[in-house]
Design a protein around this motif. Structure first.
Motif, PDB file in Angstrom:
ATOM      1  N   UNK B 267       0.832  -1.203   0.000  1.00 41.68           N
ATOM      2  CA  UNK B 267       0.000   0.000   0.000  1.00 41.68           C
ATOM      3  C   UNK B 267       0.867   1.254   0.000  1.00 41.68           C
ATOM      4  N   UNK B 268       1.962   1.202   0.778  1.00 45.68           N
ATOM      5  CA  UNK B 268       2.871   2.351   0.811  1.00 45.68           C
ATOM      6  C   UNK B 268       3.496   2.579  -0.568  1.00 45.68           C
ATOM      7  N   UNK B 269       3.825   1.495  -1.260  1.00 43.21           N
ATOM      8  CA  UNK B 269       4.403   1.645  -2.603  1.00 43.21           C
ATOM      9  C   UNK B 269       3.404   2.308  -3.541  1.00 43.21           C
ATOM     10  N   UNK B 270       2.156   1.848  -3.504  1.00 43.18           N
ATOM     11  CA  UNK B 270       1.156   2.439  -4.392  1.00 43.18           C
ATOM     12  C   UNK B 270       0.951   3.913  -4.047  1.00 43.18           C
ATOM     13  N   UNK B 271       0.879   4.191  -2.739  1.00 41.36           N
ATOM     14  CA  UNK B 271       0.747   5.592  -2.311  1.00 41.36           C
ATOM     15  C   UNK B 271       1.957   6.379  -2.806  1.00 41.36           C
ATOM     16  N   UNK B 272       3.128   5.764  -2.727  1.00 41.41           N
ATOM     17  CA  UNK B 272       4.361   6.431  -3.136  1.00 41.41           C
ATOM     18  C   UNK B 272       4.321   6.868  -4.587  1.00 41.41           C
ATOM     19  N   UNK B 286      10.803  10.759  -6.711  1.00 40.99           N
ATOM     20  CA  UNK B 286      10.096  11.535  -5.687  1.00 40.99           C
ATOM     21  C   UNK B 286       9.272  10.608  -4.805  1.00 40.99           C
ATOM     22  N   UNK B 287       8.669   9.594  -5.430  1.00 40.70           N
ATOM     23  CA  UNK B 287       7.911   8.614  -4.664  1.00 40.70           C
ATOM     24  C   UNK B 287       8.820   7.831  -3.726  1.00 40.70           C
ATOM     25  N   UNK B 288      10.046   7.532  -4.185  1.00 39.51           N
ATOM     26  CA  UNK B 288      11.012   6.821  -3.349  1.00 39.51           C
ATOM     27  C   UNK B 288      11.343   7.619  -2.098  1.00 39.51           C
ATOM     28  N   UNK B 289      11.522   8.929  -2.291  1.00 37.97           N
ATOM     29  CA  UNK B 289      11.763   9.808  -1.141  1.00 37.97           C
ATOM     30  C   UNK B 289      10.586   9.747  -0.181  1.00 37.97           C
ATOM     31  N   UNK B 290       9.398   9.756  -0.754  1.00 39.95           N
ATOM     32  CA  UNK B 290       8.184   9.718   0.054  1.00 39.95           C
ATOM     33  C   UNK B 290       8.108   8.420   0.861  1.00 39.95           C
ATOM     34  N   UNK B 291       8.319   7.290   0.179  1.00 35.28           N
ATOM     35  CA  UNK B 291       8.214   5.985   0.849  1.00 35.28           C
ATOM     36  C   UNK B 291       9.262   5.860   1.951  1.00 35.28           C
ATOM     37  N   UNK B 292      10.450   6.424   1.690  1.00 35.22           N
ATOM     38  CA  UNK B 292      11.535   6.303   2.667  1.00 35.22           C
ATOM     39  C   UNK B 292      11.290   7.185   3.882  1.00 35.22           C
ATOM     40  N   UNK B 293      10.923   8.433   3.646  1.00 36.28           N
ATOM     41  CA  UNK B 293      10.939   9.393   4.751  1.00 36.28           C
ATOM     42  C   UNK B 293       9.598   9.633   5.420  1.00 36.28           C
ATOM     43  N   UNK B 294       8.505   9.562   4.659  1.00 39.75           N
ATOM     44  CA  UNK B 294       7.239   9.992   5.241  1.00 39.75           C
ATOM     45  C   UNK B 294       6.715   9.058   6.344  1.00 39.75           C
ATOM     46  N   UNK B 295       6.768   7.724   6.143  1.00 42.63           N
ATOM     47  CA  UNK B 295       6.269   6.876   7.233  1.00 42.63           C
ATOM     48  C   UNK B 295       7.054   7.077   8.542  1.00 42.63           C
ATOM     49  N   UNK B 299       5.827   8.577  12.114  1.00 47.78           N
ATOM     50  CA  UNK B 299       6.104   7.888  13.376  1.00 47.78           C
ATOM     51  C   UNK B 299       6.651   8.864  14.413  1.00 47.78           C
ATOM     52  N   UNK B 300       7.537   9.757  13.984  1.00 50.85           N
ATOM     53  CA  UNK B 300       8.150  10.724  14.896  1.00 50.85           C
ATOM     54  C   UNK B 300       7.114  11.692  15.459  1.00 50.85           C
ATOM     55  N   UNK B 301       6.208  12.106  14.589  1.00 51.97           N
ATOM     56  CA  UNK B 301       5.213  13.090  15.020  1.00 51.97           C
ATOM     57  C   UNK B 301       4.282  12.497  16.062  1.00 51.97           C
ATOM     58  N   UNK B 302       3.834  11.283  15.777  1.00 50.40           N
ATOM     59  CA  UNK B 302       2.843  10.689  16.673  1.00 50.40           C
ATOM     60  C   UNK B 302       3.109   9.202  16.812  1.00 50.40           C
ATOM     61  N   UNK B 303       3.721   8.822  17.924  1.00 52.89           N
ATOM     62  CA  UNK B 303       4.074   7.419  18.135  1.00 52.89           C
ATOM     63  C   UNK B 303       2.857   6.509  18.092  1.00 52.89           C
ATOM     64  N   UNK B 304       1.764   7.030  18.626  1.00 56.22           N
ATOM     65  CA  UNK B 304       0.584   6.189  18.799  1.00 56.22           C
ATOM     66  C   UNK B 304      -0.095   5.835  17.490  1.00 56.22           C
ATOM     67  N   UNK B 306       0.857   6.424  13.798  1.00 54.43           N
ATOM     68  CA  UNK B 306       1.587   6.881  12.616  1.00 54.43           C
ATOM     69  C   UNK B 306       0.728   6.778  11.349  1.00 54.43           C
ATOM     70  N   UNK B 307      -0.173   5.791  11.348  1.00 56.44           N
ATOM     71  CA  UNK B 307      -1.037   5.599  10.173  1.00 56.44           C
ATOM     72  C   UNK B 307      -1.890   6.818   9.907  1.00 56.44           C
ATOM     73  N   UNK B 308      -2.375   7.430  10.970  1.00 56.24           N
ATOM     74  CA  UNK B 308      -3.239   8.597  10.814  1.00 56.24           C
ATOM     75  C   UNK B 308      -2.474   9.739  10.154  1.00 56.24           C
ATOM     76  N   UNK B 309      -1.261   9.996  10.685  1.00 60.33           N
ATOM     77  CA  UNK B 309      -0.444  11.080  10.127  1.00 60.33           C
ATOM     78  C   UNK B 309      -0.092  10.773   8.670  1.00 60.33           C
ATOM     79  N   UNK B 310       0.288   9.535   8.431  1.00 60.77           N
ATOM     80  CA  UNK B 310       0.665   9.116   7.073  1.00 60.77           C
ATOM     81  C   UNK B 310      -0.494   9.355   6.105  1.00 60.77           C
ATOM     82  N   UNK B 311      -1.671   8.906   6.519  1.00 55.99           N
ATOM     83  CA  UNK B 311      -2.859   9.090   5.681  1.00 55.99           C
ATOM     84  C   UNK B 311      -3.148  10.557   5.447  1.00 55.99           C
ATOM     85  N   UNK B 312      -3.049  11.355   6.518  1.00 55.15           N
ATOM     86  CA  UNK B 312      -3.308  12.791   6.386  1.00 55.15           C
ATOM     87  C   UNK B 312      -2.323  13.437   5.414  1.00 55.15           C
TER      88      UNK B 312
END
Ligand SMILES: Nc1ncnc2c1ncn2[C@@H]1O[C@H](COP(=O)(O)OP(=O)(O)O)[C@@H](O)[C@H]1O
Ligand SMILES: [Mg+2]
Lengths: 252, 343
Positions: B267-272, B286-295, B299-304, B306-312
């Motif tokens: 799913x992360x790849x498709x999103x990427x 650009x997608x590679x950068x996204x897949x590498x750094x965004x998840x 995680x850093x922003x919200x430990x509890x 991360x899926x929510x932040x990623x989706x947002x």
């Protein structure tokens, strides 16, 4: 060249074609007329194997068309345009035309990926041929423009160019001047007459525009409710009472 | 008559505008200079950054290769796959098993991983070519879901849940490179080769056939394009690229386990690739950068959650740049080029 016999196509309760038969000789330009819903596009769809026939036969240069898969039709020299444009909107005009040349090239995935010399030669040839067609139809200026966003009249010419790029022997045009203004219609008619000579084409053209049909076609076939109701020289068919009634009896 | 055309062509040829001198480089156009600039930067970076950053960039390249495959299928071929993580995993495991069981020298694992995933892609591509839209999405998703238990099941070969630990490729001494730099250059070499292959594909008859069936299947078929053939092969090539990426992943990480290749990866790849820019040349990077750094950023922003932040973040990017980051970058580059030309 083309021999359609007893062709019947049904969609549920509707009989779109009902025992239609006609022949087209090499080099002819045949007009196919009839009110909306008469089955003209359906006939084209049978010729290009988009629709299966319920019964009947189609022979093209001695071959049974109905036994072939859809993608094989272009390779036999049958090309068509679509009533409501069937262009590849995100591709450039040139690439649209190059897709038309698809049956005349061989390159597969591997030689394309490796950009082998075979491919380079073929690609150069295809581009030369496409440029020739683009120039002939006055499309050279928009060749690198995506198809989406060009004026309607231009798109109609792009479709014709794409069909010509497949080096057709039989050209099927579905309402080519529908939506064009008077000047564009006249211009298209002239171009079509010239191209037919230059490329030695056999043409079947579906059109409601009577002036266009009179000016370009050698012979006219009229369909109504899936049946052939008249056939002959344009002036004769135009005067045929059955044809007049078909057109007047149905709101166009 | 043909003679007349030939002569006319010759006489008009010089008038038809300047021909690009290096015609074999035309696959890099438009804006070929940006490719060279990017490549130059890519060659300098590993000598400027700390090993951890070099490692991160290496992973960006690995993901970029996988996304290149996904882009071929989704962006250019108009298909969809929610299961590319599975091909990535098969490539990774092929390399890992070869290195673990038979001590195969690592360079040999790449062609084998590519071949295995190509054949697998071909086998799955045949039924996939008959499916459309959501049906295809569902079937490919099923492949991704299916894979993890399968890897755990064949414990003898795959090491089960524990996975396999391998030694990473070591830099030959003549290079004078550190391990992280060597791995980076391996990944870069594979990425550049993959980009060149796909660029060749796309500007040929094959690429046009794919674009044609993406834009209008009916018209493409009337033009003589064999839909099933092109869809199946696009699927297989796409799988091959994901598999090659998976193989390099094994080299770089030196460890594979089923939990690295869950449905999340697919799913992360498709999103990427959607965020990176479908159907664009820069999209996979650009997608590679996204897949590498965004998840991990999420995680850093919200430990509890991360899926929510990623989706947002996905929603925000798609809102700001509906054609993906590549579309955004393209606009920036064009205005930059214009400014340069004015001066
Ligand atoms: N794919 C289809 N499914 C159901 N009915 C169809 C289909 N294609 C055509 N028809 C029906 O067949 C008849 C003939 O349609 P068509 O060939 O498009 O007419 P024309 O081109 O002469 O206007 C119409 O009644 C139309 O509704
Ligand atoms: Mg019609």
């Amino acid at each position: 060249m083309l021999e359609v016999r007893d062709l019947t196509v049904r969609f549920g309760g509707i009989t779109a074609l009902d025992g239609v038969g006609c022949t087209v000789e090499q080099g002819e330009m045949v007009g196919l007329i009839g009110p909306n819903g008469a089955g003209k596009t359906t006939l084209f769809n049978c010729l290009t194997r988009r629709y299966d026939a319920d019964s009947g036969s189609i022979r093209y240069q001695g071959r049974d068309l109905l036994a072939l898969p859809p993608h094989a039709i272009a390779g036999l020299g049958i090309a068509r345009t679509f009533q409501n444009l069937g262009l590849f909107s995100r591709m450039s005009v040139r690439d649209n035309v190059l897709v038309g040349a698809h049956p005349h090239s061989r390159t597969g995935f591997l030689s394309a990926a490796l950009w082998l010399p075979v491919l380079r030669g073929e690609e150069a040839r295809l581009r030369r041929e496409a440029d020739r067609v683009l120039e002939r139809l006055d499309l050279a200026d928009v060749a690198d423009h995506p198809a989406a966003g060009l004026p309607f009249g231009t798109l109609k010419r792009v479709e014709l160019a794409r069909a010509l790029a497949s080096r057709p022997r039989l050209l099927l045009l579905d309402e080519p001047v529908n939506g064009l203004n008077q000047a564009e219609v006249a211009e298209f008619a002239t171009t079509l007459r010239e191209i037919r000579e230059e490329w030695d084409l056999t043409v079947i053209v579906v059109e409601h525009h009577m002036g266009f049909v009179m000016g370009t076609c050698d012979r006219v076939v009229c369909l109504d409710f899936g049946r052939k109701i008249a056939e002959g020289p344009p002036e004769e068919v135009q005067r045929d009472p059955a044809v007049i009634e078909a057109y007047l009896g149905t709101p166009a | 008559m043909s003679e007349a055309i030939e002569t006319r062509e010759k006489s008009t040829a010089p008038a038809s505008g300047p021909r690009p001198a290096r015609s074999w480089l035309r696959f890099l156009e438009p804006r070929g200079h940006w490719v060279w600039i990017a490549l130059a930067i890519a060659l300098i970076l590993p000598f400027q950054l700390v090993p951890f950053r070099v490692f991160q960039l290496t992973m960006v390249l690995v993901y970029a290769v996988a996304l290149l495959g996904l882009n071929l299928l989704v962006g250019h071929g108009g298909q969809i796959s929610l299961g590319h993580g599975a091909f990535f995993a098969v490539g990774a495991y092929t390399a890992a098993i070869m290195m673990d069981r038979w001590d195969t020298p690592y360079p040999w694992t790449l062609p084998v991983a590519a071949a295995v995933t190509f054949v697998l892609g071909l086998a799955l591509g045949v039924p996939a070519a008959r499916l459309h839209g959501l049906y295809l999405a569902l079937v490919t998703l099923a492949i991704a879901i299916f894979l993890v238990p399968l890897l755990k099941r064949f414990e003898d070969v795959t090491g089960g849940s524990m996975g396999l630990t391998l030694s990473k490729p070591q830099p030959p001494s003549w290079t004078g490179l550190a391990e992280d730099q060597w791995l980076y250059f391996l990944a870069l070499a594979v990425a550049v080769a993959a980009f060149a292959l796909v660029a060749g594909l796309l500007r040929s008859r094959v690429g046009r056939a794919l674009h044609a069936l993406r834009d209008n299947e009916i018209a493409a078929e009337v033009m003589g394009v064999r839909l099933a053939f092109y869809k199946t092969l696009a699927f297989a090539w796409s799988a091959l690229l994901a598999g090659a990426a998976g193989c390099v992943y094994t080299w770089v990480i030196g460890f594979v386990s089923p939990d690295s290749f869950t449905v999340n990866l697919s799913i992360t790849l498709l999103a990427g690739i959607v965020v990176g820019g479908l159907g664009s040349q820069a999209g996979p990077v650009l997608g590679g950068l996204f897949v590498m750094f965004v998840p991990s950023f999420a995680q850093d922003i919200n430990q509890g959650a991360p899926g929510v932040i990623f989706g947002l973040l996905i929603i925000v990017v798609m809102y700001v740049a509906p054609t993906g980051l590549a579309g955004l970058a393209g606009r920036a580059v064009r205005s930059f080029d214009r400014t340069l030309r004015k001066e």
